[in-house]
Enzyme design. Sequence first.
Site: not given
Length: 431
Positions: A267, A308, A366
Amino acid sequence: MKKPTKVTLTFDNDLAPIELPILSGKLGPDVIDIRNLGKHGIFTYDPGFLSTASCSSAITFIDGDEGLLYYRGYPIEQLAQHCDFMEVSYLLIHGELPNSDQKKSFTETITKHTMVHDQMTNLFRGFRRDAHPMAVMVGVIGSMSAFYHDAMDIRDSDSREMLAYRLIAKVPTVAAWSYKYNMGQPFMYPRNNFNYAENFMHMMFANPCEDYTPNPILAKALDRILILHADHEQNASTSTVRLAGSSGANPFACIAAGIASLWGPAHGGANEAVLKMLEEIGDISNIGKFIERAKDKSDSFRLMGFGHRVYKNIDPRATMMRQTCHEVLEELGLGDDPLFKVAMELERIALEDEYFISKRLYPNVDFYSGIVLRAMGVPTNMFTAIFALARTVGWAAQWNEMISDPEAKIGRPRQLYTGEIRRAFVTLDKR
Ligand code: CMC
């Protein structure tokens, strides 16, 4: 074709069929309303909530196939291009973009609440110097439940609003101080003449001996990171905040639970994991080996920052962050940095590789945010703390929505029991 409005569940024995309504949201897939199924003694099995809507929400919408993300109906690209984090925070909390008076007053309120109770400095000193900032944040934000008792009246909308303001204002101070404590440097108090992102940079990078002026391009990049990470539907940490809050628990403790959930590498910890992976790869010549490892089913290694759960197309946040990444690298003259070269080459190869294309594994937000934060001089172990401070706005908005929702109930999932069936007790001397 007409949309179905109900579905009938039939069984392969004598049980009578059960009719279930189908609910439509304003966007996104319809959902089968199974709330009454339990009354028939029937439950569903869905580890990881892959097929389950746990609540209704009007805050954020994602279309993973199309690569769309909306906050309160506004596409993320437009917000990232035209708004600052204060406007986006106002939008998420209040549901509408502020006019200029509302923005001014909101920003002033946040600015004036950035200091934390001075007694809280003692809490920091109880941690080891090498404590991970996320561990410190879980503890210190949780401890705010002991400092702000008036936030306990969660049924009062003014209290809930004040809680959101306190959180948005104070979490950056706690995050920056967890870093200062790591470094053995004095805590830097917030400065009201800076905007939100600049103030955070000041609390992170300034020291009492010198003047500090935040670089405007880097402050803008940080502001964009905050906007892009502010909310993301019912992800693991948001669901954790809602589940913890569903019992009526203290909201600061609920946000601390969200921070704990965010910390995991699948996460919020992914941006930290990206940097560790890039350092491990080390050089462009090693990329091939790592790509092969990522594809190898017998190897647990995954390319961090790729894939994802929801986006099976380019994550729109990644597109925005990629642009910021290039702006920051150019501003800092870091285009030739070996680690950034590895990152850019990895991105190129993965986007052309059949394995990643067929599984629809694109670089996620990210992948780029880690690179930007590193370029700004943020240490790797602070990456997730910055994600947490951005997501605090979303958690506060989602918690508030849950508490105000007349249909909300204490979260209490069922299970499929696979343990021992009833057995006779054996006394200690016979075991
Ligand atoms: N590298 C290599 N293979 C991958 C990767 C990856 N990063 N991600 C998924 N796969 C493969 C996986 O092995 C599986 O293959 P197969 O179908 O042959 O078994 C397939 O793709 C589907 O993977 P999954 O684990 O079933 O997909 P998921 O939706 O449960 O997982 C994920 C999503 C994000 C956990 C996963 O893609 C991952 O571990 N990525 C790396 C960690 C990461 O970057 N996380 C940040 C997510 S974005 C931040 C946020 O919103 O919180």
